[in-house]
Design a protein around this motif. Structure first.
Motif, PDB file in Angstrom:
ATOM      1  N   ALA A   1       0.760  -1.362  -0.056  1.00  0.00           N
ATOM      2  CA  ALA A   1      -0.025   0.013  -0.090  1.00  0.00           C
ATOM      3  C   ALA A   1       0.894   1.343   0.110  1.00  0.00           C
ATOM      4  O   ALA A   1       0.491   2.154  -0.768  1.00  0.00           O
TER       5      ALA A   1
ATOM      6  N   LEU B   1      -0.111   1.601  -3.847  1.00  0.00           N
ATOM      7  CA  LEU B   1      -1.607   1.692  -3.950  1.00  0.00           C
ATOM      8  C   LEU B   1      -2.194   2.774  -3.213  1.00  0.00           C
ATOM      9  O   LEU B   1      -3.203   3.175  -3.565  1.00  0.00           O
TER      10      LEU B   1
ATOM     11  N   SER C   1       4.407   6.550  -2.931  1.00  0.00           N
ATOM     12  CA  SER C   1       3.960   5.845  -3.934  1.00  0.00           C
ATOM     13  C   SER C   1       4.080   6.870  -5.289  1.00  0.00           C
ATOM     14  O   SER C   1       4.178   6.113  -6.174  1.00  0.00           O
TER      15      SER C   1
ATOM     16  N   LEU D   1      -1.300  -1.018 -11.160  1.00  0.00           N
ATOM     17  CA  LEU D   1      -2.160  -1.054  -9.981  1.00  0.00           C
ATOM     18  C   LEU D   1      -3.156  -2.117  -9.605  1.00  0.00           C
ATOM     19  O   LEU D   1      -3.169  -2.591  -8.837  1.00  0.00           O
TER      20      LEU D   1
ATOM     21  N   ARG E   1      -3.102  -4.948  -6.713  1.00  0.00           N
ATOM     22  CA  ARG E   1      -4.330  -4.887  -5.864  1.00  0.00           C
ATOM     23  C   ARG E   1      -4.815  -6.484  -5.796  1.00  0.00           C
ATOM     24  O   ARG E   1      -5.280  -7.121  -4.877  1.00  0.00           O
TER      25      ARG E   1
END
Length: 215
Positions: A165, A169, A175, A189, A193
């Motif tokens: 994360a 994410l 990120s 992405l 996930r």
């Protein structure tokens, strides 16, 4: 740096204790919410020394020392040097982690693999770091180290999901840097996930590592 947190006399006594144990060149380095942090030398090694702040009632270093000893054989964090008490205050000493925190480091693909593998290893050991998602406890150098296990514990771990994360994410400074550095788009992405969901279901890391290999 520590004048308002510990008396000069007590600090000098602590330096004297460290010197008697073989530590040289001790100097203030940083301060945390529960600790005063020093750098020092022991023989040819640089070390970090964490001393419980006199104004903090929390004593977490004994647990942290036990966790470090548990994971020490796997190279997740620098080795423990010593744990002890000084005038009722806990202290913990470990080898220094050379490198930069992930916010400032030049990330390479191998670093992403190492973060994933070490986070998954902690998951398998049943140890939750508890602060991976913030990023400041990940040091990038010749190798990747996770540091500061003060808030870690033997509880349901979420290390890998937190790390992915943080890296991919969530919408945060790290990120965004990772996405720019590796040219990551929405398709990747979406696959990430799904890979994280598969890991949470099965505990298998292979799908996620295959995805990282494409970067």
């Amino acid at each position: 740096m520590f004048d308002h947190l510990i008396s000069k006399a007590q600090l000098e006594r602590f330096y004297s204790r460290l010197k008697s144990l073989g530590f040289e060149e001790t100097q203030p380095y940083a301060k945390g919410t529960t600790s005063l942090i020093f750098r020092a030398r022991l023989d040819e090694k640089n070390v970090i020394i964490k001393l419980q702040r006199p104004d903090s009632p929390r004593q977490n270093f004994e647990r942290e020392a036990r966790i470090i000893k548990t994971i020490e054989p796997f190279g997740v964090t620098p080795p423990l040097v010593a744990y002890g008490l000084f005038e009722g205050l806990e202290y913990l000493i470990r080898e220094f982690a050379d490198g930069e925190i992930i916010f400032h480091a030049d990330l390479e693909k191998r670093h992403l693999f190492e973060i994933a593998e070490k986070a998954a290893l902690l998951d398998r050991l049943g140890i939750d770091h508890g602060q991976i998602q913030g990023g400041k406890h990940i040091i990038i150098g010749e190798r990747v180290y996770l540091i500061d296990f003060e808030k870690a514990g033997w509880r349901k771990p979420k290390n890998l999901t937190s790390a992915m994360a943080m890296l991919f994410l969530s919408d945060n400074y790290i990120s965004r840097r990772v996405r720019r550095r590796f040219g990551i788009g929405e398709d990747f992405l979406g696959e990430m996930r799904e890979a994280v969901r598969e890991y949470k279901r099965t505990g298998k890391l292979s799908g996620l590592l295959r995805l990282l290999s494409r970067l």
